[in-house]
Design a protein around this motif. Structure first.
Motif, PDB file in Angstrom:
ATOM      1  N   PRO A  55      17.858  36.828  19.094  1.00  0.00           N
ATOM      2  CA  PRO A  55      18.606  36.235  20.221  1.00  0.00           C
ATOM      3  C   PRO A  55      18.620  37.134  21.449  1.00  0.00           C
ATOM      4  CG  PRO A  55      20.103  36.966  18.491  1.00  0.00           C
ATOM      5  CD  PRO A  55      18.727  37.072  17.929  1.00  0.00           C
ATOM      6  N   LEU A  56      18.589  38.452  21.252  1.00  0.00           N
ATOM      7  CA  LEU A  56      18.587  39.337  22.419  1.00  0.00           C
ATOM      8  C   LEU A  56      17.298  39.202  23.210  1.00  0.00           C
ATOM      9  CD1 LEU A  56      20.201  42.624  21.034  1.00  0.00           C
ATOM     10  CD2 LEU A  56      21.276  40.780  22.340  1.00  0.00           C
ATOM     11  N   LEU A  57      16.163  39.088  22.508  1.00  0.00           N
ATOM     12  CA  LEU A  57      14.886  38.920  23.206  1.00  0.00           C
ATOM     13  C   LEU A  57      14.860  37.613  23.991  1.00  0.00           C
ATOM     14  CD1 LEU A  57      12.345  40.167  20.499  1.00  0.00           C
ATOM     15  CD2 LEU A  57      12.961  41.301  22.653  1.00  0.00           C
ATOM     16  N   ALA A  58      15.435  36.578  23.376  1.00  0.00           N
ATOM     17  CA  ALA A  58      15.439  35.276  24.041  1.00  0.00           C
ATOM     18  C   ALA A  58      16.289  35.287  25.312  1.00  0.00           C
ATOM     19  CB  ALA A  58      15.946  34.200  23.080  1.00  0.00           C
ATOM     20  N   LEU A  59      17.288  36.161  25.357  1.00  0.00           N
ATOM     21  CA  LEU A  59      18.223  36.177  26.487  1.00  0.00           C
ATOM     22  C   LEU A  59      18.011  37.373  27.409  1.00  0.00           C
ATOM     23  CD1 LEU A  59      21.472  35.240  24.511  1.00  0.00           C
ATOM     24  CD2 LEU A  59      19.924  33.715  25.734  1.00  0.00           C
ATOM     25  N   ARG A  60      16.937  38.131  27.172  1.00  0.00           N
ATOM     26  CA  ARG A  60      16.757  39.374  27.917  1.00  0.00           C
ATOM     27  C   ARG A  60      16.542  39.147  29.412  1.00  0.00           C
ATOM     28  NH1 ARG A  60      14.675  43.850  24.423  1.00  0.00           N
ATOM     29  NH2 ARG A  60      16.890  43.662  23.971  1.00  0.00           N
ATOM     30  N   ASP A  61      15.929  38.044  29.758  1.00  0.00           N
ATOM     31  CA  ASP A  61      15.668  37.791  31.181  1.00  0.00           C
ATOM     32  C   ASP A  61      16.744  36.929  31.823  1.00  0.00           C
ATOM     33  OD1 ASP A  61      13.280  39.196  30.990  1.00  0.00           O
ATOM     34  OD2 ASP A  61      12.157  37.410  30.386  1.00  0.00           O
ATOM     35  N   GLY A  62      17.813  36.660  31.096  1.00  0.00           N
ATOM     36  CA  GLY A  62      18.863  35.807  31.634  1.00  0.00           C
ATOM     37  C   GLY A  62      19.871  36.574  32.471  1.00  0.00           C
ATOM     38  N   THR A  63      20.946  35.863  32.825  1.00  0.00           N
ATOM     39  CA  THR A  63      21.979  36.456  33.695  1.00  0.00           C
ATOM     40  C   THR A  63      23.234  36.824  32.912  1.00  0.00           C
ATOM     41  OG1 THR A  63      22.813  34.239  34.190  1.00  0.00           O
ATOM     42  CG2 THR A  63      21.147  35.157  35.678  1.00  0.00           C
ATOM     43  N   THR A  64      23.238  36.628  31.615  1.00  0.00           N
ATOM     44  CA  THR A  64      24.424  36.956  30.824  1.00  0.00           C
ATOM     45  C   THR A  64      24.479  38.456  30.569  1.00  0.00           C
ATOM     46  OG1 THR A  64      23.429  36.843  28.621  1.00  0.00           O
ATOM     47  CG2 THR A  64      24.053  34.758  29.644  1.00  0.00           C
ATOM     48  N   PRO A  65      25.658  38.985  30.222  1.00  0.00           N
ATOM     49  CA  PRO A  65      25.760  40.413  29.881  1.00  0.00           C
ATOM     50  C   PRO A  65      24.829  40.831  28.748  1.00  0.00           C
ATOM     51  CG  PRO A  65      27.935  39.448  30.164  1.00  0.00           C
ATOM     52  CD  PRO A  65      26.970  38.313  30.197  1.00  0.00           C
ATOM     53  N   LEU A  66      24.435  39.880  27.910  1.00  0.00           N
ATOM     54  CA  LEU A  66      23.568  40.222  26.783  1.00  0.00           C
ATOM     55  C   LEU A  66      22.185  40.674  27.233  1.00  0.00           C
ATOM     56  CD1 LEU A  66      24.418  37.355  24.267  1.00  0.00           C
ATOM     57  CD2 LEU A  66      25.252  39.703  24.276  1.00  0.00           C
ATOM     58  N   ALA A  67      21.799  40.357  28.463  1.00  0.00           N
ATOM     59  CA  ALA A  67      20.478  40.752  28.949  1.00  0.00           C
ATOM     60  C   ALA A  67      20.330  42.267  28.984  1.00  0.00           C
ATOM     61  CB  ALA A  67      20.239  40.155  30.332  1.00  0.00           C
ATOM     62  N   ARG A  68      21.431  42.988  29.020  1.00  0.00           N
ATOM     63  CA  ARG A  68      21.373  44.459  29.108  1.00  0.00           C
ATOM     64  C   ARG A  68      21.631  45.134  27.769  1.00  0.00           C
ATOM     65  NH1 ARG A  68      22.540  45.905  34.483  1.00  0.00           N
ATOM     66  NH2 ARG A  68      22.198  48.072  33.832  1.00  0.00           N
ATOM     67  N   TRP A  69      21.946  44.337  26.757  1.00  0.00           N
ATOM     68  CA  TRP A  69      22.220  44.941  25.441  1.00  0.00           C
ATOM     69  C   TRP A  69      20.927  45.494  24.849  1.00  0.00           C
ATOM     70  CZ3 TRP A  69      26.369  43.607  21.461  1.00  0.00           C
ATOM     71  CH2 TRP A  69      27.608  43.438  22.090  1.00  0.00           C
ATOM     72  N   THR A  70      21.061  46.630  24.189  1.00  0.00           N
ATOM     73  CA  THR A  70      19.912  47.234  23.517  1.00  0.00           C
ATOM     74  C   THR A  70      20.194  47.321  22.021  1.00  0.00           C
ATOM     75  OG1 THR A  70      20.808  49.438  23.974  1.00  0.00           O
ATOM     76  CG2 THR A  70      19.156  48.557  25.517  1.00  0.00           C
ATOM     77  N   LEU A  71      19.116  47.482  21.256  1.00  0.00           N
ATOM     78  CA  LEU A  71      19.216  47.477  19.795  1.00  0.00           C
ATOM     79  C   LEU A  71      18.340  48.586  19.245  1.00  0.00           C
ATOM     80  CD1 LEU A  71      20.170  45.964  17.168  1.00  0.00           C
ATOM     81  CD2 LEU A  71      18.087  44.588  17.389  1.00  0.00           C
ATOM     82  N   GLY A  72      18.848  49.324  18.259  1.00  0.00           N
ATOM     83  CA  GLY A  72      18.078  50.426  17.681  1.00  0.00           C
ATOM     84  C   GLY A  72      18.308  50.562  16.192  1.00  0.00           C
ATOM     85  N   LEU A  73      17.498  51.406  15.587  1.00  0.00           N
ATOM     86  CA  LEU A  73      17.517  51.632  14.142  1.00  0.00           C
ATOM     87  C   LEU A  73      17.561  53.122  13.879  1.00  0.00           C
ATOM     88  CD1 LEU A  73      17.094  50.322  11.263  1.00  0.00           C
ATOM     89  CD2 LEU A  73      14.653  50.721  11.620  1.00  0.00           C
ATOM     90  N   ARG A  74      18.441  53.537  12.946  1.00  0.00           N
ATOM     91  CA  ARG A  74      18.492  54.956  12.569  1.00  0.00           C
ATOM     92  C   ARG A  74      18.691  55.051  11.064  1.00  0.00           C
ATOM     93  NH1 ARG A  74      19.904  59.568  15.922  1.00  0.00           N
ATOM     94  NH2 ARG A  74      20.132  61.439  14.619  1.00  0.00           N
ATOM     95  N   THR A  75      17.619  55.444  10.364  1.00  0.00           N
ATOM     96  CA  THR A  75      17.664  55.644   8.922  1.00  0.00           C
ATOM     97  C   THR A  75      16.846  56.880   8.579  1.00  0.00           C
ATOM     98  OG1 THR A  75      15.644  54.394   8.394  1.00  0.00           O
ATOM     99  CG2 THR A  75      17.674  53.121   8.644  1.00  0.00           C
TER     100      THR A  75
END
Length: 869
Positions: free
Chosen positions: A94-114
């Protein structure tokens, strides 16, 4: 609706989905700031229920400042690396789908640490963490040891614990409880929401209370979503009347090949990594045209190999993957149409968990096919289906006050900005595991991290924590800090050696104890390849490809999985159905030859009765008891009853045990009819007698090594300077003896004994089994020869004995004699190919403790004794 709600609704509808009621319930609860536990079948949509709930609840509250993304807001904890990587991909959609939009989610980032994260990834995250971080309990604890932990983790607003049932009953779950309590403090009063996801739990209310801590309210959401589940059993050509555990079901290879051939993608689960290696090789040998279409996956393989397999499964490029528990948690492999389970799943929850890997989507049916490795597992298959239909699932409970985990946490918090003892004591008691922690136990933990307790006070290296000028307790020594960070965690195993080609790629890891038994030139199967050991350099085994020939298979500890009480009770009920002449399941009619012989020569087990068999042979007087309480409990019961019998009249006993019962063999005659009621007494001090009947000191010392590692007394070293298992054992043994001599009241010694009783002997279940045995009607039978239930116990004991003839020959001869007698008494002919099945089964022996394959044996000269198998 807000822009975020509109955008997420459009994304959801664009996929052709509509929310289920339980998902809407979770979304509403999270928007109100509630915490809770979501219990739903695998593939029902649990991940998106909580993830979209998080986005809806937090997107408009947590916004980016300037050019940077929002700070770390969501922590998503998973128990396994494969699940973490898969979760990251699911959350990213869902973040990729909304990355170019105008919602606050467009700036959210996601990462992995294991533990699989690269040094470059870690370095980037040390500078700035993503808005959402998918991690493991160990990596989260490592972050808690950062000096800037308040700034880094103080912004967390939501913590999600995936597959909570996998963590709840062990020390990793305790580690999560302590981390959650710390995050609540770092949030400065704005406690983060906390949600857990699970599909296989029997004690939901207790599980939620453990997650949230005593007295903290939460919402339990149960998904009332029908899920079609098919549980069937792959029936062999013939059912042995005298089955025995030990062969790996390779007789079933043709049937397994046929099932895989008819399915687009399948997972073949085994209970041990060694078994997975053997089955993968057997499949490849039988169908070389499948090379590149079948793969192997277990936790000891290199990260690159595991990721290649996971990607191939997701892309639908693999026909079958032979795997262990490394793939039975939450990973979404949509192309997988069915699952095969080699051997007994040992528990209902594990069966459901693995079944859910097929049809991993709402509305899709799941199918699991049990592949029995001996005839008694046919009955287990019928029992498992009945237990699932009745909704019987095992419960899991948190460990009680493991002080080694608490000691480790104290040093972690001291590194992460320090602590004040009174405040941290109150914080720790907000967890379920330590809610009843006494001030005395707390003071001992403080004393232990500041000076090592009374017996280690003279050694500066054990003064890990000290109060500074402000009264805050910190770690003053940089070397101590570095050593602690390198050894954070509660997973303890034998020291591992890296397996790599000479001058080439890294393949994975095997336990040092396996390589230590080999010499250059020896061959072994690993990572689906036949390898030859070239040499050992430090903690690396350098290998090359080997030509075809005999090979050993690495064995890993941790493979012991006793039959659960839930599944054992269901199995006894199936015996009762057969005894009443009801053969309604597909498996029972097929197992009828075995059941008929057991009925003719003795009795079938039944609820409310305790079946005992007494038999006289040239070896002596045998007693067979069938409590159906699991291998670990039968180990304790066999030793306890032998000890009690020796107290009544002196004598020595040989013993054997499996998941169904145990055997006591005496060289002298015993009146078991008179002695058994006395031996089953429940009024005596069972705990003290169990400890007296076993070499409890030696067993407790073995447990102490794990405790010493978690508590920081011994370390596994630094990368490139790993300590060998022999060094770790010697160090822990030294501490054990020092504490026993100079600090006998040391709580870590007491914890070693408690863990021995709880984990290795399962004392609570043992005591419950003894009470049940005492309360049941004793049915004592005196067959003239070993019954189908007694025979596998005799085979277990033969493995423990020195013999001057190959074991396979002896077992084959016994089976032939018993089959002849069975045919005479029942009038039914012996199953075809019974003797060859025995011979094939001995091709690879199984280790008696772990249930994993051992070394392939060559026939030995009669003058040389057969080694222990």
């Amino acid at each position: 609706m807000t822009p975020t709600e509109d955008a997420l609704a459009a994304w959801w509808e664009g996929l052709g989905w509509s929310p289920f009621p339980f998902q809407r319930e979770v979304w509403a609860a999270m928007q109100r700031g509630e915490s809770g536990l979501l219990h739903a079948t695998t593939g029902a949509g649990k991940t998106y229920a909580v993830w979209l709930g998080a986005l809806l609840a937090l997107a408009d509250q947590v916004r980016a400042t300037g050019k940077a993304a929002p700070p770390l807001t969501v922590l998503w904890i998973t128990p396994m690396r494969a699940l973490a990587a898969d979760t990251q991909r699911a959350l990213e959609a869902p973040l990729l789908a909304l990355r170019d939009g105008t919602t606050p989610l467009a700036r959210w980032t996601l990462g992995l640490r294991t533990g699989d994260s690269s040094s470059a990834e870690r370095s980037a995250q040390n500078k700035r963490l993503p808005t959402t971080l998918v991690t493991t309990p160990e990596s989260l604890s490592l972050m808690l040891a950062r000096a800037d932990v308040a700034e880094v983790l103080g912004t967390v607003r939501l913590v999600v614990v995936d597959e909570w049932h996998e963590l709840l009953g062990n020390k990793r779950g305790v580690q999560v409880q302590l981390a959650l309590a710390r995050l609540q403090v770092l949030a400065r009063g704005a406690w983060p929401m906390t949600w857990a996801l699970s599909a296989t739990l029997g004690n939901l209310d207790e599980a939620m209370a453990t997650l949230l801590g005593p007295g903290r309210p939460g919402r339990l959401v149960r998904a009332q979503l029908p899920k079609a589940l098919q549980i069937d059993t792959l029936l062999p050509p013939t059912a042995e009347r005298f089955a025995w555990a030990g062969h790996l079901g390779l007789r079933m290879l043709p049937q397994v090949l046929a099932e895989l051939d008819g399915s687009p993608a399948s997972l073949v689960f085994t209970n041990t990594r060694s078994q997975a290696e053997l089955w993968y090789q057997a499949l490849l040998d039988a169908r070389p045209d499948w090379a590149g279409q079948i793969a192997l996956h277990h936790g000891s393989l290199a990260r690159e190999t595991r990721e290649w397999v996971e990607a191939g499964l997701k892309a639908g490029q693999l026909k079958a993957v032979v795997c262990t528990s490394s793939l039975d948690l939450g990973v979404d492999f949509l192309p997988v149409a069915r699952v095969l389970q080699i051997g007994s799943p040992k528990g209902v929850a594990r069966l459901l968990q693995r079944a859910g890997r097929s049809g991993h989507a709402p509305g899709r049916p799941s199918r699991i096919t049990l592949v029995p490795t001996h005839s008694l597992e046919l009955i287990e298959g019928a029992a498992a289906r009945a237990a699932v239909a009745a909704g019987h699932i095992e419960s899991r409970r948190t460990p009680h006050q493991p002080l080694d985990v608490l000691v480790q946490h104290l040093v972690t918090v001291a590194l992460g900005g320090g602590f004040e003892p009174d405040a941290l004591y109150a914080e720790v008691r907000r967890t379920a595991a330590y809610a009843a922690l006494s001030p005395e136990a707390w003071q001992w933990c403080l004393d232990f991290v500041t000076r090592g307790g009374p017996s280690l006070a003279a050694y500066p290296e054990y003064r890990r924590v000290a109060a500074d000028d402000t009264g805050r307790w910190r770690v003053p020594d940089a070397a101590v800090a570095r050593r602690h960070r390198m050894n954070i965690g509660t997973i303890v195993s034998d020291a591992s050696m890296t397996v790599e080609f000479v001058g080439g790629a890294r393949l994975g890891q095997v336990e040092e104890s396996f390589i230590a038994r080999m010499k250059p030139g020896d061959r072994f199967l690993f990572a689906g390849r036949l390898l030859e050991l070239v040499r050992v350099h430090q903690m690396s085994a350098l290998v090359k490809r080997a030509p075809a020939g005999r090979a050993t298979v690495p064995r890993w500890n941790g493979g012991r999985m006793p039959l659960s009480t839930t599944l054992a009770d269901a199995m006894v009920q199936q015996f009762a159905e057969a005894d009443a002449g009801r053969y309604d399941s597909p498996e029972l009619p097929f197992a009828r030859p075995l059941l008929a012989v057991q009925q003719a020569w003795s009795r079938l087990p039944a609820p409310g009765t305790l079946l005992a068999e007494v038999l006289k042979t040239r070896e002596g007087w045998h007693l067979f008891l069938y409590p159906f309480a699991g291998r670990q409990v039968h180990l304790g019961l066999a030793n306890l009853l032998a000890w009690r019998a020796a107290e009544l009249s002196p004598g020595t006993f040989s013993m054997a045990f499996n998941d169904y019962g145990f055997e006591l063999l005496s060289a002298t005659e015993r009146d078991w009819a008179q002695q058994l009621p006395v031996l089953l007494d429940t009024e005596a001090d069972v705990l003290a007698q169990v400890m007296a009947s076993l070499n409890a000191s030696e067993l407790a010392q073995r447990r102490f090594r794990e405790i010493a590692r978690v508590a920081g007394l011994i370390t596994q070293g630094y990368p490139g300077e790993r300590r060998s298992n022999r060094q770790l054992q010697a160090s822990s043994a030294l501490f054990y003896e020092v504490f026993r001599k100079y600090d006998p009241a040391n709580p870590l010694l007491q914890q070693a004994e408690q863990e021995l009783l709880a984990n290795e002997l399962d004392i609570e279940r043992l005591q419950a089994a003894l009470r049940r045995m005492h309360a049941r009607d004793l049915v004592l039978q005196a067959p003239k020869r070993p019954t189908p239930l007694a025979f596998p116990l005799m085979v277990e004991r033969f493995r423990e004995r020195l013999s001057n003839e190959p074991l396979a020959e002896r077992i084959a001869r016994m089976v032939q004699q018993l089959e002849a007698a069975a045919t005479k008494s029942t009038g039914d002919a012996a199953p075809e190919a019974a003797a060859p099945a025995v011979q094939q089964g001995l091709a690879f022996s199984q280790d008696r403790d772990t249930g994993e394959p051992g070394k392939r044996r060559r026939p030995r000269r009669p003058s040389r004794p057969l080694p222990l198998l």
